[in-house]
Write an enzyme that holds these catalytic residues in place. Structure first.
Site, short mmCIF file in Angstrom:
data_model
loop_
_atom_site.label_atom_id
_atom_site.label_comp_id
_atom_site.label_asym_id
_atom_site.label_seq_id
_atom_site.Cartn_x
_atom_site.Cartn_y
_atom_site.Cartn_z
N ARG A 30 0.81 -1.24 0.00
CA ARG A 30 0.00 0.00 0.00
C ARG A 30 0.84 1.27 0.00
O ARG A 30 0.37 2.34 0.36
CB ARG A 30 -0.99 0.02 1.17
CG ARG A 30 -1.94 -1.16 1.17
CD ARG A 30 -3.16 -0.92 2.02
NE ARG A 30 -4.04 -2.07 1.96
CZ ARG A 30 -3.98 -3.09 2.79
NH1 ARG A 30 -3.10 -3.08 3.77
NH2 ARG A 30 -4.79 -4.10 2.66
N ASN B 210 -1.00 18.09 -21.46
CA ASN B 210 -1.30 17.06 -22.44
C ASN B 210 -1.49 17.63 -23.84
O ASN B 210 -2.09 16.97 -24.70
CB ASN B 210 -2.56 16.29 -22.03
CG ASN B 210 -2.29 15.34 -20.90
OD1 ASN B 210 -1.29 14.64 -20.91
ND2 ASN B 210 -3.15 15.35 -19.89
N HIS C 128 6.74 7.59 -27.95
CA HIS C 128 5.76 8.48 -27.34
C HIS C 128 6.01 9.94 -27.75
O HIS C 128 5.08 10.65 -28.16
CB HIS C 128 5.84 8.35 -25.80
CG HIS C 128 4.95 9.30 -25.07
ND1 HIS C 128 3.58 9.17 -25.03
CD2 HIS C 128 5.24 10.41 -24.34
CE1 HIS C 128 3.06 10.16 -24.31
NE2 HIS C 128 4.05 10.93 -23.88
N HIS D 86 -1.76 9.97 -28.35
CA HIS D 86 -2.13 8.67 -27.77
C HIS D 86 -2.87 7.81 -28.79
O HIS D 86 -2.72 6.58 -28.80
CB HIS D 86 -2.98 8.87 -26.52
CG HIS D 86 -2.19 9.33 -25.32
ND1 HIS D 86 -2.77 9.73 -24.15
CD2 HIS D 86 -0.85 9.44 -25.13
CE1 HIS D 86 -1.82 10.08 -23.29
NE2 HIS D 86 -0.66 9.91 -23.86
N GLU E 218 -4.87 16.81 -11.57
CA GLU E 218 -5.50 17.14 -12.85
C GLU E 218 -7.00 17.36 -12.74
O GLU E 218 -7.80 16.82 -13.51
CB GLU E 218 -5.17 16.08 -13.93
CG GLU E 218 -5.32 16.64 -15.34
CD GLU E 218 -4.71 15.75 -16.41
OE1 GLU E 218 -3.53 15.40 -16.29
OE2 GLU E 218 -5.43 15.43 -17.36
N HIS F 238 -1.25 15.37 -26.85
CA HIS F 238 -1.32 13.99 -26.39
C HIS F 238 -2.61 13.27 -26.82
O HIS F 238 -2.62 12.04 -26.90
CB HIS F 238 -1.21 13.92 -24.86
CG HIS F 238 0.19 14.18 -24.36
ND1 HIS F 238 0.86 15.35 -24.60
CD2 HIS F 238 1.04 13.41 -23.62
CE1 HIS F 238 2.07 15.30 -24.04
NE2 HIS F 238 2.20 14.13 -23.45
N ARG G 81 -3.81 21.15 -14.96
CA ARG G 81 -2.74 20.23 -15.34
C ARG G 81 -2.95 19.61 -16.72
O ARG G 81 -1.99 19.21 -17.38
CB ARG G 81 -2.59 19.13 -14.27
CG ARG G 81 -1.43 18.20 -14.57
CD ARG G 81 -1.04 17.31 -13.43
NE ARG G 81 0.01 16.40 -13.85
CZ ARG G 81 0.72 15.65 -13.03
NH1 ARG G 81 0.49 15.69 -11.73
NH2 ARG G 81 1.66 14.85 -13.50
P1 NAD Z 1 11.50 4.78 -22.65
O1 NAD Z 1 11.39 4.71 -21.21
O2 NAD Z 1 10.97 3.65 -23.46
O3 NAD Z 1 13.03 5.01 -23.03
C1 NAD Z 1 13.38 5.14 -24.38
C2 NAD Z 1 14.49 4.16 -24.80
O4 NAD Z 1 15.74 4.68 -24.38
C3 NAD Z 1 14.38 2.78 -24.18
O5 NAD Z 1 14.78 1.82 -25.11
C4 NAD Z 1 15.36 2.85 -23.03
O6 NAD Z 1 15.84 1.60 -22.64
C5 NAD Z 1 16.45 3.69 -23.63
N1 NAD Z 1 17.26 4.43 -22.70
C6 NAD Z 1 16.87 5.07 -21.57
N2 NAD Z 1 17.86 5.78 -21.05
C7 NAD Z 1 18.94 5.56 -21.84
C8 NAD Z 1 20.27 6.04 -21.83
N3 NAD Z 1 20.67 6.94 -20.93
N4 NAD Z 1 21.13 5.60 -22.79
C9 NAD Z 1 20.70 4.74 -23.74
N5 NAD Z 1 19.44 4.28 -23.82
C10 NAD Z 1 18.57 4.70 -22.88
O7 NAD Z 1 10.78 6.10 -23.23
P2 NAD Z 1 10.69 7.59 -22.69
O8 NAD Z 1 10.54 8.42 -23.91
O9 NAD Z 1 11.72 7.91 -21.71
O10 NAD Z 1 9.31 7.60 -21.90
C11 NAD Z 1 8.08 7.37 -22.56
C12 NAD Z 1 7.07 6.91 -21.54
O11 NAD Z 1 6.87 7.95 -20.58
C13 NAD Z 1 5.72 6.61 -22.11
O12 NAD Z 1 5.26 5.39 -21.59
C14 NAD Z 1 4.85 7.75 -21.65
O13 NAD Z 1 3.52 7.38 -21.48
C15 NAD Z 1 5.49 8.09 -20.35
N6 NAD Z 1 5.25 9.47 -19.91
C16 NAD Z 1 4.82 9.65 -18.64
C17 NAD Z 1 4.61 10.92 -18.17
C18 NAD Z 1 4.21 11.13 -16.75
O14 NAD Z 1 3.88 12.27 -16.38
N7 NAD Z 1 4.25 10.12 -15.91
C19 NAD Z 1 4.84 12.03 -19.00
C20 NAD Z 1 5.30 11.80 -20.29
C21 NAD Z 1 5.49 10.51 -20.75
N1 GLY Z 2 2.69 14.60 -18.85
C1 GLY Z 2 1.45 15.14 -18.41
C2 GLY Z 2 1.36 15.31 -16.94
O1 GLY Z 2 2.26 14.99 -16.21
O2 GLY Z 2 0.36 15.76 -16.46
#
Ligand code: NAD
Ligand code: GLY
Length: 369
Positions: free
Chosen positions: A125, A249, A269, A256, A241, A252, A245
Site C-alpha cells: 500500500r 497534455n 511516445h 495517444h 489534474e 497527447h 494540469r
Molecule cells: P523509454 O522509457 O521507453 O526510453 C526510451 C528508450 O531509451 C528505451 O529503449 C530505453 O531503454 C532507452 N534508454 C533510456 N535511457 C537511456 C540512456 N541513458 N542511454 C541509452 N538508452 C537509454 O521512453 P521515454 O521516452 O523515456 O518515456 C516514454 C514513456 O513515458 C511513455 O510510456 C509515456 O507514457 C510516459 N510518460 C509519462 C509521463 C508522466 O507524467 N508520468 C509524462 C510523459 C510521458
Molecule cells: N505529462 C502530463 C502530466 O504529467 O500531467
C-alpha cells in the site's frame, strides 16, 4: 560546501513536496542519496538497455546508505509497460522479503519511471521511491509530478495512480548514451512547454534547436531546468489534474491515438506527441484560436527537432474514424466527448471540444497519404 547540483528546484506540494536536482555525475555520487528515508533495503528498477550502462554505478552509490541493494531488470520498451512486467517488480520485492520501508529507485526512461512509481504506490500500500530519469523525455516531464501507471491494450496509461517520488535526480551525463531518435522524442515534450506556458522559452528553443539536437550540455541543462520549472509550477497548482494540469497534455490526445492505433512502441511516445501537437495546432487554427503563421512556426520547430509532422494512416478505410474512436478513450474524454488541449493565444492553452467534422478535416489534412 558547494552544491554538487547545477540546478535544484522544489515542487511545492505541502507534505509531499520534493526536490528536483539537475547536474553531472549525480548517480554515481553517494552524497546525492543522503537524507532519503532510512531503510534496510533499496531496489533499483531498470531495463535490459539501461542497467548495463548505469546500474553498477548507482548500486555502488546506494550501498553507502542501504545494507541491501537489489536490482530487477525489466524487458525494454513501451510494449512491456503492462501487468506482466509490473509483476516482475513485485516478484523481486517479495522474493527478497522487502519490507514497507524499502526504497525503490527508477533508473531509466519514462516507461521504467511510470512502472516503478506504480509499483511503489501499490507495494504494501505504498513505499517511497526516487526517480533517476535517464532519457531527455523523462528528465523534462515523466519523472516529475507523480503520474504513474501502465498501458491497457485498449488505452494508453489507463491503469495507474498519482504517487509522488521522494526526489528526482536528473543526471545529464546519462543523455550522452541516448540514441538520437530518443533525444528528438524528448525534445517534443520540451517544445510543448512553450506554446502552453512560456513563449520566451519557445523563442529560446527555436534559437537553440540545433544545439539541443547536438546535445550541447549547457543547452540541455537549461532545457531540463526550464521544463521542470514550468511543470512544477503547473503540478503545484493542480496535482491530480482537476483542471489546469491537463494543459500538459497538449498534443497527447492525437498522440495517444497514434500510439494505440499503431501498437505501442512503433512510434515513440515523443514522436506521437510531436505530431499530435501539429494536429492540435491545426485544430486550434480551424477553430479560429490561432493564425496559420503559428501553426507553421510550430510545425517547423517540430521538424527541426527531428520529429515527424505528418500523422500515420491508422485505417486505410476510414482513417479519421479510427482516430476519433481511439481518442474517445482518452482520459480527458467526458461521456464519450473528446476534449482537446488547444492553443488560444501566445503561451496560453485551453480545453475544448470540437465538431467531429472539423476534427475529421484536420486529420485528413495532417495524415500521410
Ligand atoms: P523509454 O522509457 O521507453 O526510453 C526510451 C528508450 O531509451 C528505451 O529503449 C530505453 O531503454 C532507452 N534508454 C533510456 N535511457 C537511456 C540512456 N541513458 N542511454 C541509452 N538508452 C537509454 O521512453 P521515454 O521516452 O523515456 O518515456 C516514454 C514513456 O513515458 C511513455 O510510456 C509515456 O507514457 C510516459 N510518460 C509519462 C509521463 C508522466 O507524467 N508520468 C509524462 C510523459 C510521458
Ligand atoms: N505529462 C502530463 C502530466 O504529467 O500531467
Amino acid at each position: 560546501m558547494t552544491s554538487p547540483f547545477l540546478h535544484s528546484l522544489t515542487i511545492a506540494l505541502g507534505e509531499r513536496s520534493y526536490p528536483i536536482h539537475i547536474g553531472s555525475g549525480l548517480l554515481s555520487d553517494a552524497a546525492t542519496f543522503a537524507d532519503l528515508p532510512k531503510a534496510a533495503a533499496a531496489l533499483i528498477v531498470s531495463n535490459g538497455t539501461v542497467a548495463p550502462l548505469y546500474a553498477p554505478a548507482l548500486q555502488w552509490a546506494l550501498r553507502a546508505h542501504y545494507a541491501q541493494v537489489h536490482l530487477v531488470v525489466l524487458p525494454d520498451g513501451e510494449a512491456h509497460k503492462d501487468w506482466q512486467t509490473l509483476n516482475l517488480i513485485f516478484d523481486t520485492l517479495l522474493q527478497n522479503s522487502c519490507d514497507r520501508k524499502t526504497v525503490l529507485f527508477a533508473l531509466g526512461g519514462g516507461v521504467v519511471g511510470d512502472m516503478t512509481g506504480f509499483a511503489a504506490a501499490s507495494y504494501m500500500r505504498g513505499v517511497p521511491f526516487v526517480q533517476v530519469p535517464t532519457t531527455l523525455l523523462a528528465q523534462v516531464d515523466s519523472s516529475v509530478g507523480g503520474k504513474t501507471g501502465i498501458n491497457h491494450p485498449l488505452g494508453k496509461n489507463m491503469v495507474g495512480a498519482f504517487y509522488q517520488p521522494q526526489r528526482v535526480l536528473c543526471d545529464l551525463d546519462t543523455l550522452k548514451t541516448l540514441p538520437a531518435r530518443e533525444v528528438s522524442a524528448g525534445l517534443a515534450e520540451v517544445i510543448k512547454y512553450g506554446p502552453i506556458a512560456d513563449m520566451a522559452f519557445l523563442d529560446w528553443i527555436e534559437a537553440h534547436i540545433d544545439a539541443l539536437v547536438a546535445r550541447d550540455v549547457h543547452a540541455l541543462a537549461h532545457a531540463v531546468r526550464r521544463s521542470c520549472e514550468i511543470k512544477a509550477h503547473v503540478v503545484a497548482q493542480d496535482e491530480r489534474e482537476g483542471g489546469l494540469r491537463a494543459i500538459l497534455n497538449f498534443g497527447h490526445t492525437f498522440g495517444h491515438a497514434i500510439e494505440a492505433g499503431l501498437g505501442y512502441g512503433d512510434w515513440l511516445h515523443g514522436e506521437a506527441v510531436g505530431c499530435g501537437m501539429v494536429m492540435a495546432a491545426h485544430l486550434s487554427h480551424a477553430l479560429g484560436l490561432v493564425d496559420e503563421a503559428f501553426v507553421q512556426r510550430l510545425t517547423r520547430l517540430i521538424a527541426a527537432a527531428g520529429l515527424p509532422v505528418r500523422g500515420p494512416v491508422l485505417d486505410a478505410g476510414d482513417n479519421a474514424g479510427r482516430y476519433l474512436a481511439l481518442m474517445r478513450v482518452d482520459k480527458k474524454a467526458e461521456a464519450g466527448a473528446i476534449r482537446f488541449v488547444l492553443i488560444d493565444g501566445p503561451g496560453r492553452a485551453c480545453m475544448r471540444g470540437a465538431e467531429d467534422s472539423l476534427v475529421r478535416a484536420v486529420i485528413d489534412r495532417c495524415c500521410a497519404a
